[in-house]
Design a protein around this motif. Sequence first.
Motif, PDB file in Angstrom:
ATOM      1  N   GLU A  64      15.428   2.831   3.434  1.00  0.00           N
ATOM      2  CA  GLU A  64      14.681   1.578   3.511  1.00  0.00           C
ATOM      3  C   GLU A  64      14.065   1.227   2.161  1.00  0.00           C
ATOM      4  O   GLU A  64      14.006   0.053   1.782  1.00  0.00           O
ATOM      5  CB  GLU A  64      13.591   1.666   4.582  1.00  0.00           C
ATOM      6  CG  GLU A  64      14.140   1.706   5.999  1.00  0.00           C
ATOM      7  CD  GLU A  64      13.068   1.996   7.019  1.00  0.00           C
ATOM      8  OE1 GLU A  64      13.174   1.454   8.142  1.00  0.00           O
ATOM      9  OE2 GLU A  64      12.131   2.774   6.721  1.00  0.00           O
ATOM     10  N   GLN A  65      13.611   2.239   1.419  1.00  0.00           N
ATOM     11  CA  GLN A  65      13.040   1.999   0.096  1.00  0.00           C
ATOM     12  C   GLN A  65      14.106   1.545  -0.895  1.00  0.00           C
ATOM     13  O   GLN A  65      13.817   0.798  -1.827  1.00  0.00           O
ATOM     14  CB  GLN A  65      12.363   3.273  -0.425  1.00  0.00           C
ATOM     15  CG  GLN A  65      11.117   3.650   0.324  1.00  0.00           C
ATOM     16  CD  GLN A  65      10.519   4.959  -0.157  1.00  0.00           C
ATOM     17  OE1 GLN A  65      11.094   5.664  -0.992  1.00  0.00           O
ATOM     18  NE2 GLN A  65       9.355   5.305   0.376  1.00  0.00           N
ATOM     19  N   GLU A  66      15.335   1.950  -0.694  1.00  0.00           N
ATOM     20  CA  GLU A  66      16.420   1.637  -1.619  1.00  0.00           C
ATOM     21  C   GLU A  66      16.972   0.226  -1.422  1.00  0.00           C
ATOM     22  O   GLU A  66      17.373  -0.427  -2.381  1.00  0.00           O
ATOM     23  CB  GLU A  66      17.549   2.663  -1.439  1.00  0.00           C
ATOM     24  CG  GLU A  66      18.568   2.688  -2.534  1.00  0.00           C
ATOM     25  CD  GLU A  66      18.003   3.065  -3.894  1.00  0.00           C
ATOM     26  OE1 GLU A  66      18.500   2.523  -4.892  1.00  0.00           O
ATOM     27  OE2 GLU A  66      17.074   3.878  -3.981  1.00  0.00           O
ATOM     28  N   GLY A  67      16.986  -0.266  -0.194  1.00  0.00           N
ATOM     29  CA  GLY A  67      17.562  -1.579   0.096  1.00  0.00           C
ATOM     30  C   GLY A  67      16.509  -2.672   0.117  1.00  0.00           C
ATOM     31  O   GLY A  67      15.439  -2.542  -0.469  1.00  0.00           O
ATOM     32  N   PHE A  68      16.823  -3.780   0.806  1.00  0.00           N
ATOM     33  CA  PHE A  68      15.829  -4.824   1.032  1.00  0.00           C
ATOM     34  C   PHE A  68      14.705  -4.174   1.817  1.00  0.00           C
ATOM     35  O   PHE A  68      14.927  -3.608   2.887  1.00  0.00           O
ATOM     36  CB  PHE A  68      16.434  -5.973   1.841  1.00  0.00           C
ATOM     37  CG  PHE A  68      17.220  -6.960   1.019  1.00  0.00           C
ATOM     38  CD1 PHE A  68      18.326  -6.564   0.283  1.00  0.00           C
ATOM     39  CD2 PHE A  68      16.858  -8.290   0.995  1.00  0.00           C
ATOM     40  CE1 PHE A  68      19.047  -7.470  -0.469  1.00  0.00           C
ATOM     41  CE2 PHE A  68      17.581  -9.208   0.255  1.00  0.00           C
ATOM     42  CZ  PHE A  68      18.666  -8.802  -0.486  1.00  0.00           C
ATOM     43  N   VAL A  69      13.498  -4.226   1.310  1.00  0.00           N
ATOM     44  CA  VAL A  69      12.367  -3.507   1.906  1.00  0.00           C
ATOM     45  C   VAL A  69      12.010  -4.167   3.243  1.00  0.00           C
ATOM     46  O   VAL A  69      11.659  -5.350   3.271  1.00  0.00           O
ATOM     47  CB  VAL A  69      11.161  -3.499   0.947  1.00  0.00           C
ATOM     48  CG1 VAL A  69      10.012  -2.702   1.539  1.00  0.00           C
ATOM     49  CG2 VAL A  69      11.569  -2.932  -0.417  1.00  0.00           C
ATOM     50  N   PRO A  70      12.094  -3.410   4.354  1.00  0.00           N
ATOM     51  CA  PRO A  70      11.891  -4.011   5.680  1.00  0.00           C
ATOM     52  C   PRO A  70      10.421  -4.078   6.096  1.00  0.00           C
ATOM     53  O   PRO A  70      10.002  -3.439   7.071  1.00  0.00           O
ATOM     54  CB  PRO A  70      12.691  -3.071   6.593  1.00  0.00           C
ATOM     55  CG  PRO A  70      12.568  -1.734   5.933  1.00  0.00           C
ATOM     56  CD  PRO A  70      12.545  -2.018   4.452  1.00  0.00           C
TER      57      PRO A  70
ATOM     58  N   SER B  34       0.841  -1.204   0.000  1.00  0.00           N
ATOM     59  CA  SER B  34       0.000   0.000   0.000  1.00  0.00           C
ATOM     60  C   SER B  34       0.872   1.248   0.000  1.00  0.00           C
ATOM     61  O   SER B  34       1.979   1.261   0.543  1.00  0.00           O
ATOM     62  CB  SER B  34      -0.927   0.015   1.223  1.00  0.00           C
ATOM     63  OG  SER B  34      -0.178   0.254   2.406  1.00  0.00           O
ATOM     64  N   GLN B  35       0.354   2.303  -0.615  1.00  0.00           N
ATOM     65  CA  GLN B  35       1.097   3.564  -0.705  1.00  0.00           C
ATOM     66  C   GLN B  35       1.419   4.105   0.683  1.00  0.00           C
ATOM     67  O   GLN B  35       2.514   4.596   0.929  1.00  0.00           O
ATOM     68  CB  GLN B  35       0.291   4.599  -1.503  1.00  0.00           C
ATOM     69  CG  GLN B  35       1.092   5.831  -1.875  1.00  0.00           C
ATOM     70  CD  GLN B  35       2.207   5.507  -2.864  1.00  0.00           C
ATOM     71  OE1 GLN B  35       1.980   4.892  -3.884  1.00  0.00           O
ATOM     72  NE2 GLN B  35       3.426   5.923  -2.560  1.00  0.00           N
ATOM     73  N   GLU B  36       0.481   3.987   1.601  1.00  0.00           N
ATOM     74  CA  GLU B  36       0.681   4.479   2.971  1.00  0.00           C
ATOM     75  C   GLU B  36       1.870   3.793   3.647  1.00  0.00           C
ATOM     76  O   GLU B  36       2.710   4.449   4.260  1.00  0.00           O
ATOM     77  CB  GLU B  36      -0.598   4.247   3.777  1.00  0.00           C
ATOM     78  CG  GLU B  36      -0.493   4.646   5.230  1.00  0.00           C
ATOM     79  CD  GLU B  36      -1.752   4.312   6.025  1.00  0.00           C
ATOM     80  OE1 GLU B  36      -1.797   4.714   7.195  1.00  0.00           O
ATOM     81  OE2 GLU B  36      -2.664   3.645   5.492  1.00  0.00           O
ATOM     82  N   ARG B  37       1.952   2.475   3.503  1.00  0.00           N
ATOM     83  CA  ARG B  37       3.064   1.743   4.129  1.00  0.00           C
ATOM     84  C   ARG B  37       4.379   2.032   3.417  1.00  0.00           C
ATOM     85  O   ARG B  37       5.430   2.125   4.047  1.00  0.00           O
ATOM     86  CB  ARG B  37       2.762   0.246   4.127  1.00  0.00           C
ATOM     87  CG  ARG B  37       1.587  -0.073   5.060  1.00  0.00           C
ATOM     88  CD  ARG B  37       1.294  -1.548   5.139  1.00  0.00           C
ATOM     89  NE  ARG B  37       2.382  -2.245   5.799  1.00  0.00           N
ATOM     90  CZ  ARG B  37       2.900  -3.400   5.372  1.00  0.00           C
ATOM     91  NH1 ARG B  37       2.437  -3.982   4.295  1.00  0.00           N
ATOM     92  NH2 ARG B  37       3.886  -3.969   6.033  1.00  0.00           N
ATOM     93  N   TRP B  38       4.338   2.185   2.093  1.00  0.00           N
ATOM     94  CA  TRP B  38       5.557   2.514   1.343  1.00  0.00           C
ATOM     95  C   TRP B  38       6.074   3.892   1.745  1.00  0.00           C
ATOM     96  O   TRP B  38       7.260   4.077   1.976  1.00  0.00           O
ATOM     97  CB  TRP B  38       5.283   2.447  -0.157  1.00  0.00           C
ATOM     98  CG  TRP B  38       6.476   2.810  -0.986  1.00  0.00           C
ATOM     99  CD1 TRP B  38       6.665   3.962  -1.682  1.00  0.00           C
ATOM    100  CD2 TRP B  38       7.668   2.034  -1.182  1.00  0.00           C
ATOM    101  NE1 TRP B  38       7.891   3.949  -2.313  1.00  0.00           N
ATOM    102  CE2 TRP B  38       8.520   2.768  -2.017  1.00  0.00           C
ATOM    103  CE3 TRP B  38       8.077   0.785  -0.736  1.00  0.00           C
ATOM    104  CZ2 TRP B  38       9.769   2.303  -2.413  1.00  0.00           C
ATOM    105  CZ3 TRP B  38       9.323   0.312  -1.139  1.00  0.00           C
ATOM    106  CH2 TRP B  38      10.148   1.066  -1.964  1.00  0.00           C
ATOM    107  N   ASP B  39       5.167   4.856   1.836  1.00  0.00           N
ATOM    108  CA  ASP B  39       5.557   6.224   2.191  1.00  0.00           C
ATOM    109  C   ASP B  39       6.101   6.330   3.612  1.00  0.00           C
ATOM    110  O   ASP B  39       6.841   7.270   3.930  1.00  0.00           O
ATOM    111  CB  ASP B  39       4.385   7.186   2.009  1.00  0.00           C
ATOM    112  CG  ASP B  39       4.016   7.389   0.545  1.00  0.00           C
ATOM    113  OD1 ASP B  39       4.842   7.065  -0.336  1.00  0.00           O
ATOM    114  OD2 ASP B  39       2.890   7.856   0.290  1.00  0.00           O
TER     115      ASP B  39
END
Length: 167
Positions: free
Chosen positions: A114-120, A103-108
Amino acid sequence: MTQAKSSQPIPVNIPPTLKLTVTHEQLVELAITNRDLQLERTATGELIVMAPTGGTTGNRNLDIEGQLWLWNRQTKLGKTFNSSTGFHLPNGADRSPDAVWVSQERWDALTPQEQEGFVPLCPDFVLELRSKSDSIEQLRTKELTQVVLFARRSCSDRSCLSRTFSG
């Protein structure tokens, strides 16, 4: 220990009876150094090296990725990812599902690092296509891990369904 400096890759054959364990940090380093390999890690640290898919499975993977991407492009509800994206799951495992939606909310809520590496985080939606080289037991274990983590995060008042499709 002395490290050998070599610009040529050295093939390594790992017997199926040998279990290699690595930390999350070691997996990230291995993945960066070996970009052509598909690497994952279980919650107990077991390293998983996966073979490339065949043509039929690769085509089916692209089809399901495309369908998920198109749905998300039309709804604009989040972000989609393919099997090249690593997710660092809450149980410590590092997985790369075939197709994922977050979801956009969780991504944002993630930092740029964190967005650049393995997504935690555990994805909101995961698709796994079984290829002929996949063991059904291994796929079910992987799938169950992701469903349980998803269920813990968001399915306390409703049931989460999981289904395996053969590819």
